[in-house]
Design a protein around this motif. Structure first.
Motif, PDB file in Angstrom:
ATOM      1  N   LEU A 147       0.806  -1.220   0.000  1.00 20.60           N
ATOM      2  CA  LEU A 147       0.000   0.000   0.000  1.00 20.60           C
ATOM      3  C   LEU A 147       0.837   1.268   0.000  1.00 20.60           C
ATOM      4  O   LEU A 147       0.523   2.235  -0.696  1.00 20.60           O
ATOM      5  CB  LEU A 147      -0.940  -0.011   1.209  1.00 20.60           C
ATOM      6  N   SER A 148       1.924   1.286   0.763  1.00 12.92           N
ATOM      7  CA  SER A 148       2.724   2.515   0.884  1.00 12.92           C
ATOM      8  C   SER A 148       3.432   2.869  -0.416  1.00 12.92           C
ATOM      9  O   SER A 148       3.824   4.025  -0.613  1.00 12.92           O
ATOM     10  CB  SER A 148       3.747   2.359   2.016  1.00 12.92           C
ATOM     11  N   ASN A 149       3.603   1.888  -1.311  1.00 12.83           N
ATOM     12  CA  ASN A 149       4.278   2.135  -2.586  1.00 12.83           C
ATOM     13  C   ASN A 149       3.340   1.917  -3.774  1.00 12.83           C
ATOM     14  O   ASN A 149       3.786   1.601  -4.875  1.00 12.83           O
ATOM     15  CB  ASN A 149       5.487   1.209  -2.738  1.00 12.83           C
ATOM     16  N   LEU A 150       2.039   2.100  -3.546  1.00 12.49           N
ATOM     17  CA  LEU A 150       1.048   1.861  -4.597  1.00 12.49           C
ATOM     18  C   LEU A 150       0.763   3.143  -5.373  1.00 12.49           C
ATOM     19  O   LEU A 150       0.468   4.185  -4.786  1.00 12.49           O
ATOM     20  CB  LEU A 150      -0.246   1.325  -3.977  1.00 12.49           C
ATOM     21  N   VAL A 151       0.857   3.054  -6.706  1.00 15.48           N
ATOM     22  CA  VAL A 151       0.599   4.181  -7.606  1.00 15.48           C
ATOM     23  C   VAL A 151      -0.684   3.892  -8.383  1.00 15.48           C
ATOM     24  O   VAL A 151      -0.850   2.796  -8.933  1.00 15.48           O
ATOM     25  CB  VAL A 151       1.772   4.374  -8.585  1.00 15.48           C
ATOM     26  N   LEU A 152      -1.590   4.872  -8.454  1.00 13.04           N
ATOM     27  CA  LEU A 152      -2.872   4.706  -9.132  1.00 13.04           C
ATOM     28  C   LEU A 152      -3.001   5.707 -10.274  1.00 13.04           C
ATOM     29  O   LEU A 152      -2.779   6.910 -10.083  1.00 13.04           O
ATOM     30  CB  LEU A 152      -4.021   4.901  -8.141  1.00 13.04           C
ATOM     31  N   VAL A 153      -3.380   5.204 -11.449  1.00  9.66           N
ATOM     32  CA  VAL A 153      -3.470   6.050 -12.646  1.00  9.66           C
ATOM     33  C   VAL A 153      -4.739   5.707 -13.414  1.00  9.66           C
ATOM     34  O   VAL A 153      -5.093   4.530 -13.556  1.00  9.66           O
ATOM     35  CB  VAL A 153      -2.252   5.856 -13.571  1.00  9.66           C
ATOM     36  N   VAL A 154      -5.396   6.731 -13.937  1.00  6.15           N
ATOM     37  CA  VAL A 154      -6.545   6.562 -14.823  1.00  6.15           C
ATOM     38  C   VAL A 154      -6.313   7.386 -16.081  1.00  6.15           C
ATOM     39  O   VAL A 154      -5.816   8.526 -16.010  1.00  6.15           O
ATOM     40  CB  VAL A 154      -7.857   7.015 -14.135  1.00  6.15           C
ATOM     41  N   VAL A 155      -6.630   6.805 -17.234  1.00  9.87           N
ATOM     42  CA  VAL A 155      -6.559   7.517 -18.508  1.00  9.87           C
ATOM     43  C   VAL A 155      -7.912   7.377 -19.192  1.00  9.87           C
ATOM     44  O   VAL A 155      -8.504   6.284 -19.191  1.00  9.87           O
ATOM     45  CB  VAL A 155      -5.463   6.939 -19.421  1.00  9.87           C
TER      46      VAL A 155
END
Length: 275
Positions: free
Chosen positions: A247-255
């Motif tokens: 969780l501490s290194n989780l990246v979330l992206v939406v396009v």
């Protein structure tokens, strides 16, 4: 170094980030293609085509098939536009490649492009981690650093109409499997690079395999790619990442983009026609 692919300038970052149910930031991009920029579209098509088959090898590969370059690519290499699982595979492949492009151009990662070049069945998605990128704090594998980073991203797509699906949540859930898939995925990338006589690139991947004296930062990522018609910010904000193992290194992206599936089909067609 960040990528200089011209089409990645069409990925416009939203001014406001979204927040998931548990407070994780989600970076949103809109892909805004300039249909009048023929040079960028041609460059994108070549880049996209060479994910599957290098131009330098195309004539040798099509010899014996009786097909033109375009027909060889459309009939034997690219996922089919209409039949079987072809359209869904096109959607998934396109989304993964676009996320890899974004990772290079906007975040400065190096992403080896070996995933689609040896597909045995064109209408199936490749196995393993969707996108893996690497970053070196000191320039390369000869000077390993604890600040070196590997990011493994799970990508999900919904590029056509219908009810909006929780694709970011699906990506978050599936990204937890990458903890166990990374070793196999790294081995597959390294083997393909060695087969392509890319020894230096294989050594760069080797730095991130197991049993190393100098550890590195392992990041996780979840990406969702939508047609703007089904993109729903409220759905994104209901995403729950609280059970993620990294969780501490989780990246979330939406396009998202308008008429996304039309764009996908047109890029595959251009990639074939301009081969």
């Amino acid at each position: 170094m960040a990528s200089t692919l011209p089409h990645t300038t069409w990925l416009k970052k939203a001014a406001k980030e979204l927040l998931t149910k548990d407070g994780k930031k989600v970076t949103v991009f809109e892909l805004m293609v300039d249909p009048s920029d023929e040079a960028a579209l041609t460059g994108w098509a070549k880049h996209f085509r060479e994910q599957y088959c290098l131009d330098s090898k195309l004539d040798k590969l099509r010899t014996g098939t009786g097909k033109s370059r375009a027909k060889y690519l459309l009939d034997l290499v690219f996922p089919d536009a209409k039949d079987d699982f072809g359209p869904a595979t096109r959607s998934g492949d396109f989304a993964e490649i676009l996320i890899a492009d974004l990772l290079e151009s906007h975040a400065g990662y190096w992403v080896p492009r070996t995933r689609y070049s040896d597909k045995m069945v064109r209408n199936e998605s490749p196995k393993g981690t969707d996108v893996i990128g690497f970053k070196f704090a000191n320039g390369g594998p000869s000077t390993p650093s604890r600040k070196d980073a590997l990011i493994a991203i799970e990508s999900k797509a919904q590029l056509s109409g219908g009810k909006s699906k929780d694709r970011l949540q699906d990506a978050v859930n599936d990204s937890m499997k990458d903890e166990f898939r990374i070793g196999e995925s790294l081995n597959a990338i390294k083997r393909r690079l060695i087969d392509q006589a890319k020894e230096e690139e294989a050594e760069r991947v080797e730095r991130f395999q197991e049993g190393l004296a100098v550890p590195y930062v392992r990041k996780a990522g979840a990406a969702a790619v939508f047609s703007s018609a089904v993109y729903n910010a409220s759905n994104i904000e209901r995403t729950d990442c609280s059970k993620h193992e990294n969780l501490s290194n989780l990246v979330l992206v939406v396009v998202h983009a308008k008429e996304f599936m039309t764009l996908v089909h047109s890029l595959y067609q251009r990639a074939a026609d301009e081969a």
